[in-house]
Design a protein around this motif. Sequence first.
Motif, short mmCIF file in Angstrom:
data_model
loop_
_atom_site.label_atom_id
_atom_site.label_comp_id
_atom_site.label_asym_id
_atom_site.label_seq_id
_atom_site.Cartn_x
_atom_site.Cartn_y
_atom_site.Cartn_z
N ASN A 1 32.16 -14.87 -20.77
CA ASN A 1 31.04 -14.09 -21.28
C ASN A 1 30.39 -13.18 -20.25
O ASN A 1 29.89 -12.10 -20.61
CB ASN A 1 29.98 -15.03 -21.87
CG ASN A 1 30.52 -15.86 -23.03
OD1 ASN A 1 31.27 -15.37 -23.85
ND2 ASN A 1 30.14 -17.13 -23.08
N ILE A 2 30.37 -13.58 -19.00
CA ILE A 2 29.75 -12.76 -17.95
C ILE A 2 30.77 -11.85 -17.28
O ILE A 2 30.55 -10.65 -17.12
CB ILE A 2 29.06 -13.65 -16.89
CG1 ILE A 2 28.01 -14.56 -17.55
CG2 ILE A 2 28.43 -12.78 -15.79
CD1 ILE A 2 26.86 -13.83 -18.20
N TYR A 3 31.90 -12.45 -16.91
CA TYR A 3 32.90 -11.68 -16.15
C TYR A 3 34.05 -11.15 -17.01
O TYR A 3 34.92 -10.44 -16.50
CB TYR A 3 33.46 -12.55 -15.01
CG TYR A 3 32.38 -13.04 -14.07
CD1 TYR A 3 31.63 -12.15 -13.31
CD2 TYR A 3 32.11 -14.40 -13.94
CE1 TYR A 3 30.64 -12.59 -12.44
CE2 TYR A 3 31.12 -14.86 -13.08
CZ TYR A 3 30.39 -13.95 -12.34
OH TYR A 3 29.39 -14.39 -11.49
N SER B 1 32.71 -20.68 -19.80
CA SER B 1 31.93 -19.74 -20.61
C SER B 1 31.43 -18.58 -19.76
O SER B 1 31.38 -17.43 -20.22
CB SER B 1 30.75 -20.46 -21.26
OG SER B 1 31.18 -21.39 -22.22
N ILE B 2 31.06 -18.88 -18.52
CA ILE B 2 30.63 -17.81 -17.60
C ILE B 2 31.78 -16.86 -17.32
O ILE B 2 31.60 -15.63 -17.32
CB ILE B 2 30.08 -18.42 -16.30
CG1 ILE B 2 28.78 -19.17 -16.58
CG2 ILE B 2 29.85 -17.34 -15.24
CD1 ILE B 2 28.27 -19.99 -15.41
N TYR C 1 24.25 -17.67 -12.27
CA TYR C 1 24.60 -18.08 -13.63
C TYR C 1 25.01 -19.55 -13.75
O TYR C 1 24.82 -20.17 -14.81
CB TYR C 1 25.76 -17.21 -14.16
CG TYR C 1 25.53 -15.74 -14.00
CD1 TYR C 1 24.59 -15.08 -14.77
CD2 TYR C 1 26.26 -15.00 -13.06
CE1 TYR C 1 24.38 -13.70 -14.63
CE2 TYR C 1 26.06 -13.64 -12.91
CZ TYR C 1 25.12 -13.00 -13.69
OH TYR C 1 24.92 -11.65 -13.54
N TYR C 2 25.57 -20.08 -12.68
CA TYR C 2 26.15 -21.42 -12.81
C TYR C 2 25.18 -22.50 -12.34
O TYR C 2 24.65 -22.44 -11.23
CB TYR C 2 27.45 -21.53 -12.02
CG TYR C 2 28.20 -22.83 -12.28
CD1 TYR C 2 28.37 -23.30 -13.58
CD2 TYR C 2 28.69 -23.60 -11.23
CE1 TYR C 2 29.03 -24.48 -13.82
CE2 TYR C 2 29.35 -24.78 -11.47
CZ TYR C 2 29.51 -25.23 -12.76
OH TYR C 2 30.16 -26.42 -13.01
N SER D 1 25.31 -25.38 -17.50
CA SER D 1 26.14 -24.27 -17.98
C SER D 1 27.62 -24.64 -17.88
O SER D 1 28.01 -25.61 -17.24
CB SER D 1 25.86 -23.00 -17.18
OG SER D 1 26.17 -23.18 -15.82
N SER D 2 28.45 -23.83 -18.53
CA SER D 2 29.91 -24.02 -18.52
C SER D 2 30.55 -22.94 -17.68
O SER D 2 30.34 -21.74 -17.94
CB SER D 2 30.46 -23.98 -19.95
OG SER D 2 31.87 -23.78 -19.93
N ILE D 3 31.32 -23.33 -16.67
CA ILE D 3 31.95 -22.34 -15.81
C ILE D 3 32.93 -21.48 -16.59
O ILE D 3 33.05 -20.27 -16.36
CB ILE D 3 32.64 -23.03 -14.60
CG1 ILE D 3 33.05 -22.00 -13.55
CG2 ILE D 3 33.84 -23.85 -15.04
CD1 ILE D 3 31.90 -21.39 -12.80
N CYS E 1 34.11 -12.99 -9.33
CA CYS E 1 32.91 -13.52 -10.01
C CYS E 1 31.69 -13.40 -9.10
O CYS E 1 31.15 -14.41 -8.63
CB CYS E 1 33.12 -14.96 -10.44
SG CYS E 1 33.85 -16.04 -9.19
N LEU F 1 27.79 -15.56 -8.69
CA LEU F 1 28.01 -16.75 -9.52
C LEU F 1 26.81 -17.69 -9.50
O LEU F 1 26.48 -18.31 -10.51
CB LEU F 1 29.28 -17.48 -9.06
CG LEU F 1 29.62 -18.78 -9.80
CD1 LEU F 1 29.94 -18.49 -11.26
CD2 LEU F 1 30.80 -19.48 -9.13
#
Length: 241
Positions: free
Chosen positions: A169-171, A165-166, A156-157, A161-163, A150, A153
């Motif tokens: 959706n991101i990784y 969801s990251i 985004y975090y 935010s929700s870890i 990740c 990080l």
Amino acid sequence: MENRIPPRTEAVEKLENYITSNHLPPNTKIPSERDLCEMWGINRTTLRFAVDMLVESGQLYRKKGSGTYIAESKLVRNLLGVNSLSTEVRQLGLPFSTHILSLRVIECTKQVSKKLHIPLGQNVYECIRVRSIEGVPCIMETMYLDQNQCPDLEKYYHDKSSIYSIFENIYKKTLVAGEEKISVTYVSEEEAALLDLEEGEPVFFATGVTTMADGVPLEYYKQLFRADRFKFVSMIKRRMS
């Protein structure tokens, strides 16, 4: 022959029914032992057993020199679940928030290396956060993530935010399984201040690893749960053959 309920069991049922039927809210003081004994025609020893049982189960609590009170309802944490904690709490309709105390890159220790199956000294993210329910700090968590899984990080975090969801959706990574161990420990002075407790109070200590679909570990965590706010259970369903 009629099966009579043992007096102690009957006293527990009477006390539970008294709380329920009177719709007593949390932190309400219940009548004195003398008043309850007179109300139900039972002796002090039997009543004290009933009170002790409900204190032990977390339905009541005592204040030294003051009396016995209705306890706050505890959140149930399913040991067999794979949902994120925030998802479980929000499904109950309770306000839930996260405060990140620190998010930094460090070289992984021997323990983290073993848990995440990565070389000793490889870079990992260490995230320390406090999580509150209805404005009350209830969980302190330290989380370790492989930086290679990740990257960036910190971009985004944040608190809102929700870890998970990251991750998704991101990784493009989904946590599907894990292993968790539960024990009891006692909070340090620093931990007590963060969780609004007294130093030395008992808390649940959870440690675990969550893995992706390919079996590769993504997250290693350590959590402190306030014992007055949580209880842990295993939800078991019968498998039909």
